[in-house]
Design a protein around this motif. Structure first.
Motif, PDB file in Angstrom:
ATOM      1  N   LYS A  36       0.842  -1.199   0.000  1.00  0.00           N
ATOM      2  CA  LYS A  36       0.000   0.000   0.000  1.00  0.00           C
ATOM      3  C   LYS A  36       0.876   1.248   0.000  1.00  0.00           C
ATOM      4  N   GLU A  37       0.519   2.185  -0.863  1.00  0.00           N
ATOM      5  CA  GLU A  37       1.248   3.450  -0.998  1.00  0.00           C
ATOM      6  C   GLU A  37       2.734   3.234  -1.325  1.00  0.00           C
ATOM      7  N   ASN A  83       9.142  -2.585  -1.921  1.00  0.00           N
ATOM      8  CA  ASN A  83       7.714  -2.280  -1.850  1.00  0.00           C
ATOM      9  C   ASN A  83       6.856  -3.057  -2.844  1.00  0.00           C
ATOM     10  N   HIS A  84       7.429  -4.083  -3.431  1.00  0.00           N
ATOM     11  CA  HIS A  84       6.645  -4.911  -4.362  1.00  0.00           C
ATOM     12  C   HIS A  84       7.313  -6.258  -4.584  1.00  0.00           C
ATOM     13  N   TRP A 161      17.318  -0.736  -9.360  1.00  0.00           N
ATOM     14  CA  TRP A 161      16.403  -0.096  -8.425  1.00  0.00           C
ATOM     15  C   TRP A 161      16.438   1.438  -8.507  1.00  0.00           C
ATOM     16  N   ALA A 162      17.587   2.027  -8.700  1.00  0.00           N
ATOM     17  CA  ALA A 162      17.697   3.495  -8.717  1.00  0.00           C
ATOM     18  C   ALA A 162      16.785   4.125  -9.766  1.00  0.00           C
ATOM     19  N   SER A 163      16.533   3.421 -10.863  1.00  0.00           N
ATOM     20  CA  SER A 163      15.684   3.973 -11.917  1.00  0.00           C
ATOM     21  C   SER A 163      14.331   3.252 -12.029  1.00  0.00           C
ATOM     22  N   ASN A 168       9.885   4.872  -5.036  1.00  0.00           N
ATOM     23  CA  ASN A 168       9.312   6.173  -4.708  1.00  0.00           C
ATOM     24  C   ASN A 168      10.308   7.082  -4.000  1.00  0.00           C
ATOM     25  N   GLU A 169      11.552   6.653  -3.871  1.00  0.00           N
ATOM     26  CA  GLU A 169      12.591   7.472  -3.248  1.00  0.00           C
ATOM     27  C   GLU A 169      13.660   7.906  -4.238  1.00  0.00           C
ATOM     28  N   LYS A 170      13.482   7.570  -5.531  1.00  0.00           N
ATOM     29  CA  LYS A 170      14.503   7.922  -6.515  1.00  0.00           C
ATOM     30  C   LYS A 170      14.517   9.424  -6.752  1.00  0.00           C
TER      31      LYS A 170
END
Length: 172
Positions: A36-37, A83-84, A161-163, A168-170
């Motif tokens: 979630k989110e 997150n997934h 992960w960076a891209s 949601n933190e990139k």
């Protein structure tokens, strides 16, 4: 003020996001299940390596053992991200697994629902705050080339992960 029966019946219907030409009872699927989110419940990627939280460790083990609960499936490849979850789920043909494939709900929906329920129950039993996004995304794998591209994506997901669109933190 309570809703009348007629106003309840006129509520918009949820759009069915599954392919209407396919019954999801056999085949290979690329699935994505998000928290979630897009909250980082499963851990973090540090120096190019996924470091699992407690719930992340359980999510990983639950995916590894998913076939033991659903003897008509295989999970040849998956990755747990912060997150997934991405996975390839293979549902065997009914002739290869007679009598065990659900007929009322789609087999894929049963498997994903069971996985999500297992992780949620673990979190609750261990007083870990955790929530899933309400649905999941699937893609019917249409042949070897499609399967190879998806496999490469899953294998390289931590490295990229960076891209990643789910990060949601990139930095933008």
């Amino acid at each position: 003020m309570p809703q009348s029966e007629s106003s309840i019946n006129t509520l918009p219907q949820r759009k069915n996001i599954r392919a209407i030409f396919h019954d999801y009872s056999s085949g290979d699927y690329f699935i994505t299940i998000c928290t979630k989110e897009k909250e980082h419940f499963f851990g973090n990627i540090i120096n190019g390596k996924m470091i699992f939280s407690e719930i992340g460790k359980y999510a990983d083990e639950a995916m590894k053992s998913l076939y033991t609960h659903y003897n008509y499936i295989e999970v040849p490849l998956f990755v747990i991200m912060p997150n997934h979850v991405h996975a390839i789920i293979r549902i065997r043909e009914k002739s290869d697994a007679p009598g065990c494939i659900p007929t009322i709900r789609t087999a894929l929906g049963v498997v994903i629902g069971g996985y999500k329920q297992s992780v949620t129950r673990y979190a609750r039993r261990n007083n870990i705050f955790f929530e899933w996004q309400s649905r999941f995304h699937d893609h019917i794998i249409r042949g070897p080339k499609d399967g190879r591209l998806i496999s490469e994506y899953i294998i390289n997901n931590v490295t990229n992960w960076a891209s990643d669109c789910f990060n949601n933190e990139k930095s933008h």
